[in-house]
Design a protein around this motif. Structure first.
Motif, PDB file in Angstrom:
ATOM      1  N   UNK A 104      79.819  46.081 -55.823  1.00 45.27           N
ATOM      2  CA  UNK A 104      80.203  47.298 -55.081  1.00 45.27           C
ATOM      3  C   UNK A 104      81.441  47.923 -55.709  1.00 45.27           C
ATOM      4  N   UNK A 105      82.412  47.093 -56.071  1.00 45.90           N
ATOM      5  CA  UNK A 105      83.642  47.586 -56.697  1.00 45.90           C
ATOM      6  C   UNK A 105      83.353  48.178 -58.079  1.00 45.90           C
ATOM      7  N   UNK A 106      82.422  47.583 -58.830  1.00 41.77           N
ATOM      8  CA  UNK A 106      82.045  48.143 -60.131  1.00 41.77           C
ATOM      9  C   UNK A 106      81.410  49.521 -59.942  1.00 41.77           C
ATOM     10  N   UNK A 148      86.206  50.380 -59.456  1.00 44.61           N
ATOM     11  CA  UNK A 148      87.417  49.622 -59.124  1.00 44.61           C
ATOM     12  C   UNK A 148      87.405  48.207 -59.682  1.00 44.61           C
ATOM     13  N   UNK A 149      86.430  47.897 -60.545  1.00 41.08           N
ATOM     14  CA  UNK A 149      86.331  46.565 -61.135  1.00 41.08           C
ATOM     15  C   UNK A 149      85.684  46.716 -62.512  1.00 41.08           C
ATOM     16  N   UNK A 204      93.394  42.000 -66.856  1.00 42.04           N
ATOM     17  CA  UNK A 204      94.006  43.308 -66.591  1.00 42.04           C
ATOM     18  C   UNK A 204      93.789  43.712 -65.137  1.00 42.04           C
ATOM     19  N   UNK A 205      92.591  43.466 -64.611  1.00 40.69           N
ATOM     20  CA  UNK A 205      92.297  43.777 -63.206  1.00 40.69           C
ATOM     21  C   UNK A 205      93.176  42.943 -62.279  1.00 40.69           C
ATOM     22  N   UNK A 212      95.001  44.703 -58.780  1.00 39.12           N
ATOM     23  CA  UNK A 212      93.639  45.031 -58.358  1.00 39.12           C
ATOM     24  C   UNK A 212      93.538  46.271 -57.466  1.00 39.12           C
ATOM     25  N   UNK A 213      94.545  46.539 -56.671  1.00 40.42           N
ATOM     26  CA  UNK A 213      94.478  47.687 -55.757  1.00 40.42           C
ATOM     27  C   UNK A 213      94.550  49.014 -56.498  1.00 40.42           C
TER      28      UNK A 213
END
Length: 99
Positions: free
Chosen positions: A58-60, A64-65, A85-86, A90-91
């Protein structure tokens, strides 16, 4: 430097209590850094991020990922450097655009 790799947290606590040293003061021996970026399987990414399969995908989708790289037909992997790096923030992490 003492090498505590491969010990459980309980074993580390026992060693640190025995020597009157807190876990924060124990420095784990670091492995030499390779110049090659290794690929991580999904189960490894889940383990290091503590995110579920669904949350990662979902984040990808939302950017966001980090996205995985196609290694061969039917096999993908995440670059270890991208996951590191993430993990740095992460936010605030966003996929870098190619434009």
């Amino acid at each position: 430097m003492l090498d505590f790799q491969g010990l459980t947290r309980r074993q580390l606590n026992a060693r640190s209590n025995h020597r009157n040293v807190s876990l924060d003061q124990i420095q784990l021996e670091k492995k030499p850094v390779s110049k090659l970026d290794r690929f991580m399987r999904e189960k490894d990414v889940i383990a290091v991020t503590s995110l579920s399969h669904s949350t990662i995908w979902r984040a990808m989708k939302d950017g966001r990922f980090p996205r995985p790289v196609l290694i061969s037909p039917g096999r993908v992997g995440w670059r270890e450097s991208a996951i590191i790096a993430w993990q740095g923030n992460p936010a605030e992490w966003k996929v870098k655009s190619n434009t």
